[in-house]
Design a protein around this motif. Sequence first.
Motif, mmCIF file in Angstrom:
data_model
loop_
_atom_site.group_PDB
_atom_site.id
_atom_site.type_symbol
_atom_site.label_atom_id
_atom_site.label_comp_id
_atom_site.label_asym_id
_atom_site.label_seq_id
_atom_site.Cartn_x
_atom_site.Cartn_y
_atom_site.Cartn_z
ATOM 1 N N LEU A 11 66.332 58.094 50.458
ATOM 2 C CA LEU A 11 64.898 58.072 50.206
ATOM 3 C C LEU A 11 64.336 59.463 50.451
ATOM 4 O O LEU A 11 64.697 60.129 51.430
ATOM 5 C CB LEU A 11 64.182 57.082 51.134
ATOM 6 C CG LEU A 11 64.369 55.593 50.880
ATOM 7 C CD1 LEU A 11 65.750 55.114 51.327
ATOM 8 C CD2 LEU A 11 63.290 54.790 51.605
ATOM 9 N N MET A 77 64.648 57.140 45.395
ATOM 10 C CA MET A 77 63.321 56.605 45.697
ATOM 11 C C MET A 77 62.540 57.695 46.410
ATOM 12 O O MET A 77 63.055 58.357 47.299
ATOM 13 C CB MET A 77 63.471 55.355 46.576
ATOM 14 C CG MET A 77 62.202 54.586 46.831
ATOM 15 S SD MET A 77 62.538 53.044 47.761
ATOM 16 C CE MET A 77 63.340 52.065 46.487
ATOM 17 N N THR A 104 62.234 55.824 41.430
ATOM 18 C CA THR A 104 61.256 54.871 41.929
ATOM 19 C C THR A 104 60.281 55.628 42.814
ATOM 20 O O THR A 104 60.669 56.176 43.848
ATOM 21 C CB THR A 104 61.934 53.753 42.744
ATOM 22 O OG1 THR A 104 62.802 53.017 41.884
ATOM 23 C CG2 THR A 104 60.905 52.805 43.336
#
Length: 334
Positions: A11, A77, A104
Motif C-alpha cells: 500500500l 493501492m 486502486t
Amino acid sequence: MIVPRPEPMVLGFLMLPGFPMSCLTSAIEPLRVANEIAGRRVFDWRLLSLDGAPVASSARVSVAADAAATDGPVPGMLFVLSGADPTPDAASAVLRRLSRHGVTVGAISGGIFPLARAGVLRGKRVSVHWCYRTAFAAEFPDVLCSDELIERDGACLTASGAAAGFDLMLHLVRDHLGAAIATETACWFQHPQVRGPGARQQVPAAQTDALEATMPEPVRDAIAILQAHLDDPIQIAEVAARLRLSQRQLERRFKSVTGQSPSSYYRLLRMRAARQLVRFSARSIPDIAHEVGCSSPSHLSRLYRSVFGRTPQDERRTPPSFMAAAEAEGPIRS
C-alpha cells in the motif's frame, strides 16, 4: 515441494503538506499488528511524497518519505493523506496517472480533496468527514457525498477520518487473513467492534455534549429539516407543522434537549456550514452569505461574530490545521 509464499500486498500512502498524522498511524498500525499475528509479512507500505523529501504534518511533525511518488514500483493501492488546502499541480498529475494505470486509489479524511481536484472522483460515491461536507459538496457537485464511515465505489476507497481509516484497514486484514485475525488485530488496540458497511459518522450536536443521532426523534427530525434548508431559510412554524407538532411543543422539546430554541440552533447550523466554506473553500464572502441564507455579507458577519467571536474575514486570515477543524467547532456562543 516448497510452495513460495505470496508477495506482500503493498500500500502506498501519499503524504501532502499538512496531512493529519493520525490518519497515517491509524492506517499503518493495524497492518503492522496483523503481520505480527500472522507471523509473516502479508502487508507492506511505502510512504510517498511528491519529491521524496520529508513532509510536515498538521501536528508540525515531519515524516520521512521512502520515495517520491513517481519513483520505484507502482503500489497496488494508494491512499492520499491531506488536509483541504490547495492541491499542488504535481499531485493532481500523479493521481491521474496512477488512476489511469489501474491503481486502486483512495483517501482518508481530507485526502478526498486532492483526488477530486485530480478529476478521478467524478460520479463516484465517497465518504466525506462532516467537518468538510459543506465545503466539499460546494466545490465538487459532481461527486456523491456520503455520511457513511467507509465507502467503496469500484476501485475507489474512502474513509471519513482516522478512526474510519483504522476500520478500513481492518477490512483489508479480514479480506486477506480472515475474520479471526481481523478481530484479534482490533482487540490489540481495544477497538473491539469492527464497523462495517452502513456504519454512519457521528456528528456532534451544536453547543451540546450530545450527538445528533442520539437526540429524541422529534428533535432529531427537526434538525434534519433545518439542515436541509441552510441556503433556503425555513420558518420554525413550518418545521413544527411538518412534524405534526405545535410550534410551542417543538420549542419546548428542543429546549429540554439542547438548552436552545430551534431558531438559535438553526443559526448555529447555518454558521457551522458558513465556517466550513470560509475555512475550506475559495468561495467569496458574498457567495457564502447566499449559501447559508443570509441577506448580505454584513448580515453574515454579524451572525458569524456572535457565534465564533470573529468575522469570516478574520477567520480566513488564520487558516486552521486539520485537527483544529475536526475538533468541536471552536468557541461557540449563544
